[in-house]
Motif scaffolding. Structure first.
Motif, mmCIF file in Angstrom:
data_model
loop_
_atom_site.group_PDB
_atom_site.id
_atom_site.type_symbol
_atom_site.label_atom_id
_atom_site.label_comp_id
_atom_site.label_asym_id
_atom_site.label_seq_id
_atom_site.Cartn_x
_atom_site.Cartn_y
_atom_site.Cartn_z
ATOM 1 N N SER A 5 0.825 -1.209 0.000
ATOM 2 C CA SER A 5 0.000 0.000 0.000
ATOM 3 C C SER A 5 0.861 1.262 0.000
ATOM 4 O O SER A 5 0.515 2.271 -0.630
ATOM 5 N N GLU A 159 -0.839 -8.136 -8.026
ATOM 6 C CA GLU A 159 -1.711 -8.063 -6.868
ATOM 7 C C GLU A 159 -2.539 -6.777 -6.883
ATOM 8 O O GLU A 159 -3.760 -6.804 -6.649
ATOM 9 N N HIS A 162 -5.144 -6.940 -9.514
ATOM 10 C CA HIS A 162 -6.264 -7.770 -9.058
ATOM 11 C C HIS A 162 -7.196 -6.948 -8.184
ATOM 12 O O HIS A 162 -8.431 -7.026 -8.319
ATOM 13 N N GLN A 163 -6.617 -6.163 -7.290
ATOM 14 C CA GLN A 163 -7.417 -5.312 -6.412
ATOM 15 C C GLN A 163 -8.225 -4.286 -7.202
ATOM 16 O O GLN A 163 -9.348 -3.921 -6.815
ATOM 17 N N ASP A 165 -9.337 -4.833 -10.138
ATOM 18 C CA ASP A 165 -10.189 -5.609 -11.037
ATOM 19 C C ASP A 165 -9.801 -5.426 -12.510
ATOM 20 O O ASP A 165 -10.661 -5.378 -13.391
#
Length: 271
Positions: A5, A159, A162-163, A165
């Motif tokens: 993050s 990753e 993916h978050q 979309d």
């Protein structure tokens, strides 16, 4: 060590500092993520430039158009005849340098004329571990690599994709079709077309991670070891199609797919 993050926030801050940004958008995992984040962060202060050339499969160009249209990302196509790029057809080990320098010079010229002072591309923190002479061209032209600068690895980008979309989060890695031809073997439009058609067949047969390396009139197929049986199951169809494309010999590489496999010769062979 920075968290995922923290890296993501660092990327958005970096893009805001750049203000007006042009993204070299190839529709791969990295550049798709970068283009989406840049657009989410900067809105109309970004534009995506996509190179249309014989070394890029048409399916990748089509995907780039569909993605930009879906997400409202402004896109410009730049048509390039790579065979006219000095040093490309000769295919020395510095081919990527000559090609990248030419392509990014065109993108930079177009971007600056449109008022975008910074050009970015999608290299990530893992890319420094392979032989990539094109990186030198980027440095010479002042091209920024925000993902690399923020320490984002390929796994990080998948990753985060993916978050967000993004459909590319699990998309197989890809490189230009010229990378399928051994250094020192001249490149031609015919060879690029043969490789493109052969790989399109594998794509249509459902293979995800693959390469078709060209060695004279021999096609060396690289797929993941778990897909070896699938190649044998589709053997007759593959043989017939590859013969029609123009290959005399068709082989399956028992080492399986590995990115940049033609660079394996660089330690022992000077071109």
């Amino acid at each position: 060590m920075e968290s995922l993050s923290q890296k993501f926030e660092k990327l958005k801050t970096l893009l805001r500092e750049m203000d007006r940004v042009a993204i070299a958008f190839s529709a791969g995992v990295d550049s798709t993520f970068l283009a989406k984040v840049a657009h989410d962060t900067l809105g109309d202060n970004m534009v995506a430039y996509t190179v249309q050339a014989g070394m890029v499969p048409e399916r990748e160009i089509a995907f780039s158009r569909e993605f930009c249209k879906l997400h409202g990302i402004p896109q410009q196509l730049i048509e390039v005849d790579e065979m006219q790029v000095e040093g490309f057809a000769e295919n020395s080990r510095e081919r990527c340098y000559f090609c990248k320098h030419n392509l990014f010079s065109k993108i930079t010229e177009r971007a600056k004329a449109a008022g975008f002072s910074t050009v970015c591309e999608g290299s990530n923190a893992d890319d420094i571990h392979d032989y990539r002479p094109g990186m030198r061209a980027l440095q010479e032209l002042g091209i920024r690599s925000p993902l690399l600068e923020c320490g984002l690895t390929k796994a990080d980008i998948r990753e985060l994709s993916h978050q967000l979309d993004l459909p590319t989060w699990d998309k197989p890695s890809f490189a230009c079709l010229a990378s399928r031809i051994p250094y020192g073997e001249p490149i031609s439009r015919e060879k690029l077309s043969m490789i493109s058609n052969a790989e399109q067949l594998l794509f249509e047969l459902g293979f995800k991670q693959f390469r078709v390396r060209l060695h004279g009139n021999l096609a060396r197929i690289e797929v993941l070891p778990e897909d070896f049986n699938k190649v044998l199951e589709k053997r007759d169809q593959i043989l017939a199609a590859f013969k029609k494309i123009g290959f005399t010999y068709i082989s399956l590489d028992l080492q399986g797919f590995r990115s940049g496999s033609l660079n394996e010769t660089l330690a022992t062979k000077q071109v």
